[in-house]
Scaffold this motif. Sequence first.
Motif, PDB file in Angstrom:
ATOM      1  N   THR A   1       3.257   2.182   3.142  1.00 43.62           N
ATOM      2  CA  THR A   1       4.007   3.427   3.510  1.00 43.62           C
ATOM      3  C   THR A   1       2.850   4.284   3.543  1.00 43.62           C
ATOM      4  O   THR A   1       2.051   4.299   2.547  1.00 43.62           O
ATOM      5  N   GLY A   2       2.913   5.287   4.500  1.00 42.68           N
ATOM      6  CA  GLY A   2       1.845   6.171   4.582  1.00 42.68           C
ATOM      7  C   GLY A   2       1.790   6.709   6.093  1.00 42.68           C
ATOM      8  O   GLY A   2       2.743   7.016   6.897  1.00 42.68           O
TER       9      GLY A   2
ATOM     10  N   ALA B   1      -7.568  -1.790   3.321  1.00 44.44           N
ATOM     11  CA  ALA B   1      -8.013  -2.645   4.458  1.00 44.44           C
ATOM     12  C   ALA B   1      -8.201  -3.949   3.943  1.00 44.44           C
ATOM     13  O   ALA B   1      -7.835  -4.966   4.911  1.00 44.44           O
TER      14      ALA B   1
ATOM     15  N   GLY C   1       7.105  11.435   9.837  1.00 50.32           N
ATOM     16  CA  GLY C   1       8.261  11.980  10.407  1.00 50.32           C
ATOM     17  C   GLY C   1       8.113  13.393  10.709  1.00 50.32           C
ATOM     18  O   GLY C   1       7.300  14.073  10.459  1.00 50.32           O
TER      19      GLY C   1
ATOM     20  N   LEU D   1       6.318   5.101   8.239  1.00 48.28           N
ATOM     21  CA  LEU D   1       5.450   6.171   8.535  1.00 48.28           C
ATOM     22  C   LEU D   1       5.766   7.591   8.432  1.00 48.28           C
ATOM     23  O   LEU D   1       6.855   7.792   7.749  1.00 48.28           O
TER      24      LEU D   1
ATOM     25  N   VAL E   1      -5.096  -5.681   3.611  1.00 51.52           N
ATOM     26  CA  VAL E   1      -4.494  -5.920   4.766  1.00 51.52           C
ATOM     27  C   VAL E   1      -4.907  -7.225   5.523  1.00 51.52           C
ATOM     28  O   VAL E   1      -4.309  -8.103   6.256  1.00 51.52           O
TER      29      VAL E   1
ATOM     30  N   PHE F   1      16.290   2.562   3.958  1.00 48.15           N
ATOM     31  CA  PHE F   1      15.768   3.673   4.220  1.00 48.15           C
ATOM     32  C   PHE F   1      14.399   3.167   5.171  1.00 48.15           C
ATOM     33  O   PHE F   1      13.921   1.994   4.911  1.00 48.15           O
TER      34      PHE F   1
ATOM     35  N   GLU G   1      -5.537   7.037  -3.699  1.00 48.79           N
ATOM     36  CA  GLU G   1      -6.481   7.242  -4.351  1.00 48.79           C
ATOM     37  C   GLU G   1      -6.258   8.441  -5.374  1.00 48.79           C
ATOM     38  O   GLU G   1      -6.926   8.819  -6.338  1.00 48.79           O
TER      39      GLU G   1
ATOM     40  N   ILE H   1       0.856  -1.290   0.072  1.00 50.31           N
ATOM     41  CA  ILE H   1       0.191   0.124   0.041  1.00 50.31           C
ATOM     42  C   ILE H   1       1.030   1.214   0.054  1.00 50.31           C
ATOM     43  O   ILE H   1       1.888   1.356   0.942  1.00 50.31           O
TER      44      ILE H   1
END
Length: 484
Positions: free
Chosen positions: A241-242, A227, A267, A265, A230, A461, A193, A163
Amino acid sequence: MTKKSKKKTWDLVPAPESTSHVNIQSEYGLFINGKFQKSKKGKMYDTINPANEKKIAKITEATKADVDTAVLAAKKAYDNVWSKMTGAERGKYIYRIARILQERAREFAVIESMDGGKPIRESRDIDIPLAANHFFYYAGWADKLDYAFPNQKIKPHGVAGQITPWNFPLLMAAWKIAPALATGNTIVLKPAETTSLTTLLLAEVIQEAGLPPGVVNIVTGHGPVGAHIVNHAKVNKIAFTGSTGVGKYIHNALAGTDKSMTLELGGKGANIIFEDAAIDQAVEGIVNGIFFNQGHVCCAGSRLFVQESIQKEVLKKLKHRISTLIVGDPLDKNTDIGAINSNKQLKVIKDYVKIGQKEGADMYVGEQVLPKKGFWCAPTLFTNVSQSHIISKEEIFGPVLAIQSFRTVAEVIKKANNTPYGLSAGIWTDKGSKLFNMSSQLKAGVIWGNTFNKFDPGSPFGGYKESGFGREGGMHGLADYIKT
Ligand code: NAP
Ligand code: MG
């Protein structure tokens, strides 16, 4: 549409990138089992250009049943084809993807800028070439996994659910797809999206590269589509990543299951400038750290720490530099700051700016005249900021910088580490010893010395604390896609 700054340092003639070579379909289906297909029940929604609010194309909202079909296709492809193939054979396919991406680089760059709002200079010089390089890099590992993991028996996870966020759409897809394929996993990926187009174009590249059907599947749509991936019983690994909020949801959803996961996530990166630094370069580094990609960067240097003795000088130079930044048409090659990705994100940024003012920080806003249509934010600085201010604690994800000062090394380490995040930091100093000392004490996954926002496929990273766990890039990035 290129902006005219009230305080012009120089006038540049608009230099828009041509869109004549770009081929965008009016509608995009889901990419499942090697083919673009319509959803059986799903609706379509528009993807728009945030610089002018014009519709670009229609995208499919996948249903739960569509996700099931995609996962089944990935599982079949894993069992029957991909898990049986040698690494050398897998590598050939990945090389082909890299080469086709390079051939179509101009087209990808233009579409990335149209769909997401980032300046063409960035999509052309950073996003697209770096995405191709990730495929090249991991293609090289596909037949050398025994050297990456010597004396270990390794196995892919199986079906990887991936994702991605809207800030680096193609690049994040490359970070996820390339290592997963190299290690022998098959994929169901959902892009964000608002920025699905280049991922759908990548599906065309994957088709052109002749990958066996079902090895990579792309399902578009909103959060619930993510979801479904997941929570799908046949998905063996999740790479996300989000935002930290959705990351926490995924963490909870997967607790107690045997699914493996990596979470990249948010930062609140610290950019730290010492009095012995090369000031002009450091000012460029601050600008690059927070205004690059409109501040839509998880590892942005959104907190600036300046040593007290040089605070005045740095601020003066920074304000001058900001007055020369060009905000406007993302497709113009002169543009420094493009459009904010969506109206929703613009509102988030504006709310934080209001909070900053309410908290009593002093604000300086670039005097650029913003285009009337589209979503825009002028570069914004806050001084007189303290550690307890919300604008120095929470991720804003926009071109907004919170500036604080410090006197000693010990003080700035404490201040920089005083955050729930731990993704990135930058240090500007003439002294190598200071750099090494600091980098061993800052709690951040990536630390840049006398530079900022530099990426390489060979370099891992990822974050500490609430910035997530797992690494993407480098050999470390392979480890998260295998079982030993
Ligand atoms: P987001 O809202 O968390 O969305 C990320 C992705 O997850 C999107 O594809 C989103 O779909 C999807 N999603 C939403 N709800 C979900 C759910 N319940 N289950 C599964 N998937 C779901 O983040 P964003 O706003 O797109 O991106 C900005 C954030 O990403 C920032 O916090 C930034 O720091 C972080 N980021 C981190 C890194 C890193 O490497 N650490 C890199 C880039 C960005 P929709 O788009 O359809 O909602
Ligand atoms: Mg869009």
